[in-house]
Scaffold this active site. Sequence first.
Site, PDB file in Angstrom:
ATOM      1  N   CYS A 194      11.370  24.181  30.080  1.00 34.58           N
ATOM      2  CA  CYS A 194      10.959  22.901  30.647  1.00 34.58           C
ATOM      3  C   CYS A 194      11.496  22.753  32.076  1.00 34.58           C
ATOM      4  CB  CYS A 194      11.332  21.753  29.724  1.00 34.58           C
ATOM      5  SG  CYS A 194      10.212  20.358  29.950  1.00 34.58           S
ATOM      6  N   HIS A 247       8.744  23.160  24.904  1.00 35.06           N
ATOM      7  CA  HIS A 247      10.058  23.360  24.264  1.00 35.06           C
ATOM      8  C   HIS A 247       9.901  24.212  23.011  1.00 35.06           C
ATOM      9  CE1 HIS A 247      12.545  20.405  26.506  1.00 35.06           C
ATOM     10  NE2 HIS A 247      11.379  19.815  26.718  1.00 35.06           N
ATOM     11  N   GLU A 304      12.034  25.633  21.390  1.00 31.54           N
ATOM     12  CA  GLU A 304      13.176  25.488  20.471  1.00 31.54           C
ATOM     13  C   GLU A 304      12.897  24.523  19.324  1.00 31.54           C
ATOM     14  OE1 GLU A 304      13.015  24.348  23.550  1.00 31.54           O
ATOM     15  OE2 GLU A 304      14.220  22.556  23.891  1.00 31.54           O
TER      16      GLU A 304
HETATM   17  N1  GLN Z   1      12.507  16.474  34.201  1.00 30.59           N
HETATM   18  C1  GLN Z   1      11.418  17.366  33.953  1.00 30.59           C
HETATM   19  C2  GLN Z   1      10.109  16.633  33.705  1.00 30.59           C
HETATM   20  O1  GLN Z   1      10.116  15.486  33.352  1.00 30.59           O
HETATM   21  C3  GLN Z   1      11.730  18.324  32.823  1.00 30.59           C
HETATM   22  C4  GLN Z   1      11.870  17.677  31.502  1.00 30.59           C
HETATM   23  C5  GLN Z   1      12.569  18.529  30.470  1.00 30.59           C
HETATM   24  O2  GLN Z   1      13.254  19.487  30.804  1.00 30.59           O
HETATM   25  N2  GLN Z   1      12.451  18.156  29.220  1.00 30.59           N
HETATM   26  O3  GLN Z   1       9.069  17.209  33.837  1.00 30.59           O
END
Ligand code: GLN
Length: 536
Positions: free
Chosen positions: A382, A508, A510
Amino acid sequence: MNQAKYIFVTGGVVSSLGKGIISASIGKLLQARGYRITIQKFDPYINIDPGTLNPYEHGECYVTEDGCETDLDLGHYERFTDIRTSTANNVTTGKVYQAVIERERKGGYLGRTIQVVPHITDEIKRRMLRLGATGDYDFIITEIGGTVGDIEGLPFLEAVRQLKWELGDDAVCVHLTYVPYIAAAGELKTKPSQHSVKELQGLGLQPDVLVLRSDRELGRGLLDKVGHFCNVEKDCVIQSIDLPSIYEVPIKMAEQNLDAVILRKFGMTCDNPLELDAWKKFIRRREQTSKEVDIALVGKYDLQDAYKSILECLSQAATYNDCKVRTHFIQSEYLTHSNIADSLSGMDGVVICPGFGQRGTEGKIIAAEYCRTHDIPTFGICLGMQIMVIEFARNVLGLEDANSSEMDPKSTNHVIDLMEEQKNITQMGGTMRLGAYYCELSIGSRAYDAYGRSPVKERHRHRYEFSSPYRRQFEQAGMLCTGVNPESRLVEIVEVPACRWYVGVQFHPEYTGTVLNPNPLFMAFVRSAVGSSANQ
Ligand code: GLN
């Protein structure tokens, strides 16, 4: 079986005893006996969901397939049972009050005074029974967050009391407490557990089963004593001692017949055999490994719970790659060009962690550069993927001020930018791009090699995305976009094929790795890290 049966799990004395693991273990054991189960968490805090909570407050925010931001215990439920949870599996005081107040505003209460009892408790009860009413489950396990005695937990325990009375033989209460070892006296003390049960009894709830958590063996004498003072049958007092791995908990619980005594309390016999072969095989494989692999987690929280699912996925993938993982937390805020080698040179693999906000991002960019130029297997998740993109833009494409508009609104090269649908959003809670979306993979890519199929479905939690107008520039310079959303064409995966394993994912992964079905990307990343360890 037509009527679902309900198991309520409460906790006493202190928090962090592993109520989530015990609930997941009960679910695992009943599932292993062939029953259809689900596990839900009722959290007494007032937030609607943990999505807006700082990880220091509440650990990781887990995201369900249907896009609900939930408590991290739901991650344990999924990892143990492979059963998908949903919005219905996590209820908070905030959600309960919101529903009641909305109904009141619509005139739904016909002029009556709205009170905690019966209106709030009725709404809690309705939600506790909701999954049971679907007919899809034989057992509904409900974990109540917090500790008995907390003011905000009272309506939940009152709801459990009423349900236990209404459901009769179809409800069983399991209470988890703590037995401390007092070093000065050289003794384990059961008094706090006795008090905790008294507290429950004072609320009209009698536990049927007690699970006593301690750091060492309690011995039959102590277990019997607690049962005797708490009106709990002797064989329904079970110990849960610290174990090297949470995945051993179901086995230890089965050895003490936790599932069998629960079934007996429901008036059921346990004729179905306990089918735990695959689980036991996983644990044996884990115990037999001697190799170790060093993985750095570059992030801004030096707190285990903040990256819970990532840690679990690494550990699962390590087992399947016949090694143990040694994780090293690296605070990205303190990383500089002069100290980066000290932190990362001995690592077999590096995870660049998810996150929000500017703090620590420059350090993550330095880490990404070091990994890419030193060919260390690297997995960006992410924000971690966004960092890989920013680093590549600055150091390979020569776009010196490249950044995400989240970090630097004034940059002239927003290689990561706010998604179109996010531009008019003013409310923070529950408004990110959330839940599972399809991702199409390019054949021949690291990602495709890992999954062995396309499309794949993974869960999201972000507002920003790879800025597509830059795509060609990146691809020409050697960073390929190997995963895209088939409908929106949003870039989901980037890779540098010139490196051994340098992959960033916008989603994600995970959240979908489980003990028996580890996530393919974590498997491939750890495999590559093991390879890099062999080369050293
Ligand atoms: N801050 C970033 C976004 O909003 C990444 C978010 C995250 O790592 N879950 O896109």
